[in-house]
Scaffold this motif. Sequence first.
Motif, PDB file in Angstrom:
ATOM      1  N   PHE A 188       0.830  -1.211   0.000  1.00  0.00           N
ATOM      2  CA  PHE A 188       0.000   0.000   0.000  1.00  0.00           C
ATOM      3  C   PHE A 188       0.864   1.260   0.000  1.00  0.00           C
ATOM      4  O   PHE A 188       0.673   2.159  -0.823  1.00  0.00           O
ATOM      5  N   PHE A 192       1.275   3.984  -3.086  1.00  0.00           N
ATOM      6  CA  PHE A 192       0.752   5.324  -2.844  1.00  0.00           C
ATOM      7  C   PHE A 192       1.861   6.337  -2.621  1.00  0.00           C
ATOM      8  O   PHE A 192       1.662   7.526  -2.861  1.00  0.00           O
ATOM      9  N   ILE A 213     -12.132   8.929  -6.542  1.00  0.00           N
ATOM     10  CA  ILE A 213     -12.293   7.463  -6.498  1.00  0.00           C
ATOM     11  C   ILE A 213     -12.616   6.909  -7.881  1.00  0.00           C
ATOM     12  O   ILE A 213     -12.165   5.818  -8.249  1.00  0.00           O
ATOM     13  N   SER A 219      -8.304   4.546  -9.715  1.00  0.00           N
ATOM     14  CA  SER A 219      -8.890   3.203  -9.738  1.00  0.00           C
ATOM     15  C   SER A 219      -7.844   2.162 -10.117  1.00  0.00           C
ATOM     16  O   SER A 219      -7.787   1.073  -9.539  1.00  0.00           O
ATOM     17  N   GLU A 221      -4.600   2.290  -9.667  1.00  0.00           N
ATOM     18  CA  GLU A 221      -3.674   2.065  -8.563  1.00  0.00           C
ATOM     19  C   GLU A 221      -4.299   1.232  -7.460  1.00  0.00           C
ATOM     20  O   GLU A 221      -3.664   0.334  -6.898  1.00  0.00           O
ATOM     21  N   MET A 222      -5.569   1.515  -7.136  1.00  0.00           N
ATOM     22  CA  MET A 222      -6.240   0.741  -6.088  1.00  0.00           C
ATOM     23  C   MET A 222      -6.398  -0.719  -6.500  1.00  0.00           C
ATOM     24  O   MET A 222      -6.213  -1.631  -5.686  1.00  0.00           O
TER      25      MET A 222
END
Length: 258
Positions: A188, A192, A213, A219, A221-222
């Motif tokens: 994470f 980030f 979001i 999106s 990257e998440m």
Amino acid sequence: MNAILVLAAILFILMTLIGGKKGARSFFAIFLNFGVIIFVLFFMNDPNINPIIVTLFACAFIGCINLFFINEVNIKTITAFLASIITTVVLIVFIVIIAEKAMIQGFGEEEIEELSIFSLYIGVDFVKVAASVIIMSTIGAITDAAMAISSPMREIHYHHPDISRKDLFQAGISIGNDILGTSTNTLFFAFFGGYLALLIWFKDLSYSPGEIINSKIFSGEMITIFCAGIGVTMVIPVTSWITALYLVKRRSSADSAE
């Protein structure tokens, strides 16, 4: 340039002093992995080549470098390599489906302004390219977790040669439980940390939380973080099972031979 050379020299000296020959090999492994990625990029631009197949071969090479080149060929690296490849193959199917459904391929609205003068009709399947990027982002974490489990399992079996396969498997799961939290949080912060400037840019653009979001970059990257976390989680039982099976079977074969 000078700063890069100085930092590389400091890293090499520290890795050699602390890790010895293995530390030096780990340093050179960084450049070998970089060479593999550059090699893959050339094939990614060819519309006649499937990027997923290229990525799978690249993951196998990276796994060989991270495991066999650094730690040499032994029981620990062999089981970790097999577990990494099995997990990656299963994860590829999942990632391709997610990348297609989430439509994260191509470029985001924020990036397209600078690229608008170029034609994007170059015959490349951007869905497969997006899936390949996610896969390449997860392979390092998967091999790292596999090695972190197989190595202590080998030590447990060495000191307790009569341990059953079930108990050895449970020991591997327990080790995996201990590293799971730190590994996912490391992923994470690694992802980030590189995109912190992007979040500041979103703030300057006065994006609402909903727009952030739903942006393609955020999106993507998440999804990469979640897929990497899923890969690390999956490799724990796979590595535990393969290592327990291999070590106990090897002991049984040795007993039969005697």
